[in-house]
Motif scaffolding. Sequence first.
Motif, PDB file in Angstrom:
ATOM      1  N   GLU A   1       0.835  -1.205   0.000  1.00 45.73           N
ATOM      2  CA  GLU A   1       0.000   0.000   0.000  1.00 45.73           C
ATOM      3  C   GLU A   1       0.871   1.257   0.000  1.00 45.73           C
ATOM      4  N   ARG A   2       1.915   1.234   0.823  1.00 42.14           N
ATOM      5  CA  ARG A   2       2.840   2.380   0.815  1.00 42.14           C
ATOM      6  C   ARG A   2       3.439   2.575  -0.568  1.00 42.14           C
TER       7      ARG A   2
ATOM      8  N   ARG B   1       2.233   1.640  -3.438  1.00 41.71           N
ATOM      9  CA  ARG B   1       1.240   2.116  -4.397  1.00 41.71           C
ATOM     10  C   ARG B   1       1.024   3.622  -4.241  1.00 41.71           C
ATOM     11  N   ARG B   2       0.854   4.061  -2.987  1.00 40.26           N
ATOM     12  CA  ARG B   2       0.611   5.493  -2.759  1.00 40.26           C
ATOM     13  C   ARG B   2       1.804   6.342  -3.209  1.00 40.26           C
TER      14      ARG B   2
ATOM     15  N   ASP C   1       2.286   6.160  -7.076  1.00 39.87           N
ATOM     16  CA  ASP C   1       1.196   6.844  -7.787  1.00 39.87           C
ATOM     17  C   ASP C   1       1.446   8.339  -7.847  1.00 39.87           C
TER      18      ASP C   1
ATOM     19  N   THR D   1       7.851   6.470   7.109  1.00 40.37           N
ATOM     20  CA  THR D   1       6.562   7.150   7.245  1.00 40.37           C
ATOM     21  C   THR D   1       6.561   7.912   8.571  1.00 40.37           C
TER      22      THR D   1
ATOM     23  N   TRP E   1       1.285  14.569   2.575  1.00 38.99           N
ATOM     24  CA  TRP E   1      -0.175  14.653   2.464  1.00 38.99           C
ATOM     25  C   TRP E   1      -0.709  15.541   3.580  1.00 38.99           C
TER      26      TRP E   1
ATOM     27  N   ASP F   1      -6.048  13.535   3.085  1.00 39.56           N
ATOM     28  CA  ASP F   1      -5.924  12.608   1.956  1.00 39.56           C
ATOM     29  C   ASP F   1      -5.429  13.303   0.696  1.00 39.56           C
TER      30      ASP F   1
END
Lengths: 490, 206
Positions: free
Chosen positions: A318-319, A321-322, A325, A380, A407, A410
């Motif tokens: 998930e990290r 992907r974020r 992206d 993170t 961020w 979101d």
Amino acid sequence: MNTESDALGRVLHAAVSDVDTPLGFAEAALRKGKQRRKRVRAAMVGTALAITAMVGGLVSSVPVWLADSENVTPASDPRLGRPTGGDLAGDAELLSQSRILWNRELKALLDRLLSNAPAGCWDALGEPHVYWSGRTGAGPASVVMQAIRTTDSCFAHIARGEFTAVGLIGTDSTGKGVHLLGVTLKGAANSEEEVFLFGPDDNTVVALQESGARYYSRRAEVQADGKVTRDWHALSYRDGVATVVIPPAEPRPQPQNDPAFAKRTQAQPGATVPPEDRVRPFSTARSRGMVTGHGNVGYFGWLNLQGHLGGPRLEFAERLRRFNDVLDRMGYSDPAFRGAARARPGELTLIPMAPAGRQGESPSTLQGVTPGLAGGWHVTAVLPDGRTVIVGEEPINNSVHTYAVLWRGDVVDQVIHGAPAERDPVLPVNIRMPDGQGWIVARQGAKLKWRSTTGVWTDLPGDAALLPADAEMVNVTAPGIPSTNVTLGT
Amino acid sequence: MTTADERVLVVPLPVSLRSAPGTARVRGHEVAMATVDDGFVEFVRERSSALLRTARLLCAGDRAAAEDLVQDVLARVYCRWSRIVGDPEPYVRTALFNAAKHRWRRRSRRVAEAQWDDALMSEHPSAEGGHEDQLAARDVAMRALAQLPPRMRAVIVLRFFEDYSEEQTANVLGCSTGTVKSQTSRGLTKLRGLIDLTGDRVEEPR
């Protein structure tokens, strides 16, 4: 000599003293030479085909109880029957040496490319065929092909069937002799196309027309704002092969070249190359490195960094992907390798180097994870002003660039570009957060302490940290590295 | 398996060419094909007359056969031209003798060499006066050479036209020096009865 011998010599010389060549003799010799060279090439291919057919016939004619259950037939790849191309196609010695090297070194290389596949995972069919032989910027080189059949003993993630192994014979980039530098087995295992990079810094390209590559880009350019662009140039094919020498980037050793290939040219330098237009080249520096034990990683690939410093705990996928992206969408990654399935020449093969006990692992368990980055790292954290941040690495031009994506809730607030890491940096992650929010530093496995202008050293509990804005220096102690002070911001 | 070229071009290549490809070709890979062709054509223009003279003797005066032989050798050599380092002439000359040897071996496909006087007259249809004596002398020489078996003729040409030593001749023809000695001796014996070898000077045509 005696008189008789002298007399005979004079008679013979006199007999032909007025012999001269007719007009156009030299041009006729050149024309006949070229015709002969074509005939020789065709004859050699015919002979190779005849031998291939004969061997295939012999194997298939053995009794059933001796033969494999599958029919052994010559590969259907029409390239195996084409005359040798290239400006050295008439060099019978070079062609012979290419075949000898192929036969001698194919096993070691192919076994490595098949991720240490067990012996007997594949069989070579027929005889190798020299598809092309010519001069390149890195010396004479040959493209050799042979039909390969993978067998039942291969891993589940290696397709079974007949494939064409395509390899490059040339001078090793370290200048240590001529070798089989790399082999692609498109469709069976690795995903690299038949575009070989070799020579010093992989700066010489030998691309086969069947790869689909029509354009190449020398390297990604990281602009002052951290965004990444590429310029594209057309490849010129002759006898089915294009050769290009990519001039080295200056200053050296960084930034380095990282050529990319595409089927179509791109409208804008920063435009994302659609995945269907990408042609993934084969880095022979990497494949030779696998065989010889020397190679360039091109990314940190940390597996055990204690990077979670605050905020929601996310799974690696998930990290990834974020983080990816945002870099892709906002233009901070190499346009030639954007997307979920970003596979780079430096990452070699789709098959992860499976540790003991994982050899039968299905590829589905690794889906969506770039093999070279499987189990990778991020830092993170939550900044003092409440923004969340993911710091990660992005390989560009074979060097590591660090980025921090911030961020606010979101919504992506900002992307910060860290300087490209040196070859072996003491403190690889060393990136200033905006608006006085501090520093994020990291080195896997290191003991870290920091100090501010007060001069008081403070130990850190892990190998990654978010430091206050007044931090001035970090002390790093790691295996193989004596205690070293790194001034932040330098 | 060896190709026809390999049988003819059996001359040992320079050491640098026998090394692995890519290790000793720095000069070679910088040479564009156009330059290779230019070099080949330049060599042929400069040296083909000399090669043709040798071939004419090997073919016992048959002009067409000699030209075919030289063209065939040059075509074979062209395929390896980029690999020849240094003066290519020794390589080409040795290939010429090898080609002649293989040509003679292919007896079933061998085209009978033209009669010397036929070839001579077609080449010099208007020979006149004193020139006729010189042509007659050459006619005698070629007829005498035609009487020798091909291999003996090659030995004679190498030894007395090319001035090769016995060892060099043996190397080119792939035989022992003993064979060269015996062939030379027999050849001279035969020629004594056909050509005046007493030492009278033979004038070369002007």
